[in-house]
Design a protein around this motif. Structure first.
Motif, PDB file in Angstrom:
ATOM      1  N   LEU B  25       0.712  -1.066  -0.025  1.00 16.04           N
ATOM      2  CA  LEU B  25       0.072  -0.052  -0.017  1.00 16.04           C
ATOM      3  C   LEU B  25       0.705   1.153   0.021  1.00 16.04           C
ATOM      4  O   LEU B  25       1.929   1.136   0.181  1.00 16.04           O
ATOM      5  CB  LEU B  25      -1.056  -0.031   1.251  1.00 16.04           C
ATOM      6  N   VAL B  27       0.723   5.767   0.852  1.00 15.55           N
ATOM      7  CA  VAL B  27       0.226   6.786   1.353  1.00 15.55           C
ATOM      8  C   VAL B  27       0.974   8.052   0.991  1.00 15.55           C
ATOM      9  O   VAL B  27       2.444   7.995   1.139  1.00 15.55           O
ATOM     10  CB  VAL B  27       0.092   6.914   2.865  1.00 15.55           C
ATOM     11  N   GLU B  31      -2.674  13.025   1.737  1.00 14.35           N
ATOM     12  CA  GLU B  31      -3.588  12.040   1.404  1.00 14.35           C
ATOM     13  C   GLU B  31      -4.038  11.099   2.612  1.00 14.35           C
ATOM     14  O   GLU B  31      -3.170  11.004   3.569  1.00 14.35           O
ATOM     15  CB  GLU B  31      -2.836  11.079   0.261  1.00 14.35           C
ATOM     16  N   THR B  32      -5.488  10.938   2.581  1.00 15.45           N
ATOM     17  CA  THR B  32      -5.999  10.029   3.836  1.00 15.45           C
ATOM     18  C   THR B  32      -6.171   8.864   3.161  1.00 15.45           C
ATOM     19  O   THR B  32      -7.109   8.676   2.342  1.00 15.45           O
ATOM     20  CB  THR B  32      -7.212  10.767   4.374  1.00 15.45           C
ATOM     21  N   VAL B  33      -5.555   7.755   3.852  1.00 14.79           N
ATOM     22  CA  VAL B  33      -5.801   6.329   3.143  1.00 14.79           C
ATOM     23  C   VAL B  33      -6.747   5.597   4.351  1.00 14.79           C
ATOM     24  O   VAL B  33      -6.006   5.669   5.361  1.00 14.79           O
ATOM     25  CB  VAL B  33      -4.494   5.782   2.468  1.00 14.79           C
ATOM     26  N   LEU B 204      -2.682   7.575   7.431  1.00 18.31           N
ATOM     27  CA  LEU B 204      -3.139   6.015   7.502  1.00 18.31           C
ATOM     28  C   LEU B 204      -4.218   5.846   8.349  1.00 18.31           C
ATOM     29  O   LEU B 204      -3.802   6.014   9.572  1.00 18.31           O
ATOM     30  CB  LEU B 204      -2.055   5.033   7.580  1.00 18.31           C
ATOM     31  N   CYS B 217     -12.054   8.838   3.557  1.00 15.48           N
ATOM     32  CA  CYS B 217     -10.871   8.712   3.099  1.00 15.48           C
ATOM     33  C   CYS B 217     -10.739   9.041   1.443  1.00 15.48           C
ATOM     34  O   CYS B 217     -11.815   8.620   0.835  1.00 15.48           O
ATOM     35  CB  CYS B 217     -10.079   7.287   3.297  1.00 15.48           C
ATOM     36  N   ASP B 218      -9.472   9.151   0.885  1.00 17.57           N
ATOM     37  CA  ASP B 218      -9.434   9.461  -0.501  1.00 17.57           C
ATOM     38  C   ASP B 218      -9.410   8.011  -1.177  1.00 17.57           C
ATOM     39  O   ASP B 218     -10.034   7.762  -2.133  1.00 17.57           O
ATOM     40  CB  ASP B 218      -8.156  10.244  -0.714  1.00 17.57           C
ATOM     41  N   ARG B 219      -8.715   7.088  -0.373  1.00 16.44           N
ATOM     42  CA  ARG B 219      -8.570   5.757  -0.833  1.00 16.44           C
ATOM     43  C   ARG B 219      -8.993   4.694   0.189  1.00 16.44           C
ATOM     44  O   ARG B 219      -8.411   4.927   1.438  1.00 16.44           O
ATOM     45  CB  ARG B 219      -7.171   5.348  -1.710  1.00 16.44           C
ATOM     46  N   VAL B 220      -9.042   3.703   0.023  1.00 13.84           N
ATOM     47  CA  VAL B 220      -9.530   2.604   1.088  1.00 13.84           C
ATOM     48  C   VAL B 220      -9.207   1.399   0.478  1.00 13.84           C
ATOM     49  O   VAL B 220      -9.467   0.902  -0.404  1.00 13.84           O
ATOM     50  CB  VAL B 220     -11.155   2.610   1.520  1.00 13.84           C
ATOM     51  N   TYR B 221      -8.342   0.710   1.591  1.00 14.28           N
ATOM     52  CA  TYR B 221      -7.918  -0.710   1.295  1.00 14.28           C
ATOM     53  C   TYR B 221      -8.694  -1.585   2.358  1.00 14.28           C
ATOM     54  O   TYR B 221      -8.865  -1.189   3.474  1.00 14.28           O
ATOM     55  CB  TYR B 221      -6.454  -0.651   1.858  1.00 14.28           C
ATOM     56  N   HIS B 231      -9.260  -2.535  -3.137  1.00 14.08           N
ATOM     57  CA  HIS B 231      -8.584  -1.245  -2.987  1.00 14.08           C
ATOM     58  C   HIS B 231      -9.245  -0.446  -4.042  1.00 14.08           C
ATOM     59  O   HIS B 231      -9.505  -0.394  -5.182  1.00 14.08           O
ATOM     60  CB  HIS B 231      -7.134  -1.486  -3.532  1.00 14.08           C
TER      61      HIS B 231
END
Lengths: 314, 270
Positions: B25, B27, B31-33, B204, B217-221, B231
């Motif tokens: 992953l 970050v 960015e907020t992941v 994170l 979040c901008d993206r999520v795992y 993802h």
């Protein structure tokens, strides 16, 4: 409120223990009058009556106790049957040797015990840890009179580094003379303190706040000092206090072996000569010494861990 | 935008248990992941690994880089520098993450005073400002309190303020807002969002709450059993779950039917 309750409990303990001590002496075999008069030829009825009156032995048990307790409150523990000297003076002359011996042993077992504990906690599972555990366990299992005899034969007789007996003159002389007795007295305690230190520190090391401290870049030395060891102080101080309190009443054997004129040897002497007032006073001293040390520990603990005062205060 | 945290094919095993089985992953700054998954899926272990915080007996494989430094192979001093300056971790349980026998003020300024070498006064001043930012009232008196005298929500804010005090570039927030009530949670999330804009803070954001992650979040795992199973951009994860497990997670949140609200209300409110 808590302090008042504490104080009340202490007074109650003193009353009960003084009563038990007095009753024990009363119940002890042998008539004090016989020891007081000594020579059987002097045993005339008039002499016996005079002695019984002088020592209040003609009174019933309870009033004997009350007379003794009242005198004690005024700082008078009676006079020794053997020395014909005030018991408080007698104790006063013997206490310094015992107190300096215990203080010396205290410094030894606290410093060495904590040090060994810290080292074996930080080297957990290594050969160093195993060695410390092994040696200290071995040391605890030897009775202290054996340790004392071995120390004397090696360091005093063979190597002649220390004298065989006596308390020594002056401050340095006293330290020199008390070294072997203090080691003999402290050896078992070193093992206990190092074990408690190691165990508590190992438990602390795995706690979240220690990992948190590591997570923000604290050096491992600072993490150990500021978190692991700092948070282990409560149990360590408690254990050291209990051992010290026991030691104040447990110098009999070591004083005997090293020929020190302390409280311990006085107690043995007094028991052998049926010197009841001295025995009573020493036993009471032991109770008081134990109480003083445990109260000190109780006072220190909340300073080390504020959660304790919060619990006992509510 | 540059990559702050990059994890490639990270594996982690303690004897007999494989905790992480190949995690990758990134970050980036600003960015907020989100990292979402159930308990035991390896979320916390992943975050801790970024600071090389794992048990002595653990074996790690793969590559972790924080600000270009290879965390797994770097020397202790380099890792300590990362922990001190680059990345701050907010632990899951604030009550156990603070030393119980030390005052809040000592614990919260410890990094500034003991690691950064600031004097006590300056550290306190900085902390007090942050205390106000995270919505702690009467911050002066808090400094003299002990952890057991504060509520969980207050402790959580103390821990967040302490983590922000070193001006990190990367924040590893492990369930950082889970102990807070909804209003405070919203405040703290807003604060983190603001910092993200002001300082280009990379976050994170670890949570078990897929809805929160999706919204924030901008993206999520999505993690499961030591693997990343999905993802997605936060905005589209519900419309377009890339995996059956994500869909199950999304469906697992109870929704309240309009009728019979007394019964299901109890189930729905946590």
């Amino acid at each position: 409120m808590v302090a008042l309750r504490r104080l009340g409990a202490m007074v109650l303990t003193l009353v009960i223990s003084s009563f038990v001590i007095f009753a024990g002496m009363y119940a002890a075999p042998g008539d004090p009058v016989a020891f007081l008069i000594g020579n059987p030829e002097n045993m005339t009825p008039e002499r016996i009556a005079a002695v019984r009156a002088e020592y209040h032995l003609d009174q019933p048990f309870l009033s004997q106790y009350l007379i003794w307790a009242k005198d004690l409150l005024h700082g008078d523990a009676g006079s020794s049957f053997v020395y014909q000297q005030s018991v408080t003076d007698l104790l006063g002359s013997r206490l310094p040797v015992t107190l300096s011996l215990v203080a010396y042993a205290g410094v030894l077992f606290v410093v060495i015990g904590v040090l060994l504990g810290v080292v074996s906690a930080l080297r957990k599972g290594t050969a160093v840890d195993a060695l410390i555990t092994g040696v200290t366990t071995f040391a605890t299992s030897i009775p202290n009179f054996v340790v004392a005899v071995v120390l004397i034969s090696v360091f005093a007789v063979k190597l002649r580094w220390f004298s065989v007996s006596g308390p020594g003159e002056g401050f340095l002389g006293r330290i020199h003379h008390l070294t072997l007795p203090a080691i003999a007295l402290a050896l078992g305690a070193i093992a206990v303190v190092s074990r408690v230190t190691r165990q508590t520190m190992v438990e602390q090391q795995s706690l979240d706040h220690v990992e948190a401290a590591r997570s923000y870049g604290l050096t491992s030395r600072k993490t150990v000092v500021r978190h692991v060891l700092r948070n282990s102080l409560g149990p360590i101080v408690t254990m050291c206090g209990l051992i010290l309190a026991g030691m104040l009443a447990g110098t009999v054997v070591v004083e005997g072996v090293f020929g020190l004129n302390g409280i311990g040897s006085l107690l043995v002497e007094a028991i052998n000569t049926h010197d009841f007032p001295v025995v009573q006073a020493i036993l009471l001293y032991m109770v008081i010494a134990y109480m003083v040390v445990t109260v000190l520990v109780d006072l220190i603990y909340p300073l080390l861990d504020a959660r304790v005062s919060a619990r006992s205060g509510s | 935008m540059s990559v702050l945290l990059e994890i490639e094919d990270l594996t982690l095993r303690v004897p007999a248990v494989e905790i992480l089985r190949g995690i990758s992953l990134q970050v980036a700054t600003g960015e907020t992941v989100g990292l979402v998954g159930e308990s035991g899926s390896g979320k916390s272990s992943t975050a801790r690994a970024a600071l090389r915080l794992f048990p002595d007996e653990a074996q790690a494989g793969g590559r972790i880089s924080v600000g270009g430094v290879d965390v797994l192979s770097a020397g202790d001093a380099a890792v300590q520098r990362i922990r001190a300056h680059d990345a701050a971790m907010i632990f899951q349980a604030p009550r156990t993450a603070l030393n119980p026998v030390r005052r809040i003020g000592d614990s919260a300024t410890e990094r500034l005073v003991q690691v950064h070498g600031l004097d006590r006064k300056a550290a306190r001043a900085k902390l007090l400002t942050l205390f106000e930012h995270v919505g702690l009232r009467d911050p002066e008196s808090l400094l003299r309190k002990y952890p057991h005298q504060l509520s969980g929500g207050m402790l959580q804010r103390v821990v967040i303020a302490a983590a922000l005090s070193i001006d990190p570039k990367l924040l590893l927030a492990d369930e950082a807002t889970s102990a807070l009530d909804v209003t405070t949670q919203a405040e703290v999330l807003a604060l983190l969002k603001r910092l993200r804009g002001e300082r280009d803070l990379g976050v994170l954001f670890i949570t078990h709450d897929l809805h929160l992650a999706a919204a924030y979040c901008d993206r999520v795992y999505v993690m499961r059993e030591g693997l990343i199973v999905d993802h997605q951009p936060g905005a589209t994860i519900f419309e377009n779950p890339g995996n059956e497990y994500t869909r199950q997670l999304a469906d697992a949140v109870p929704t309240l039917p309009a009728q019979d609200s007394t019964e299901t209300g109890k189930v729905g409110s946590r």
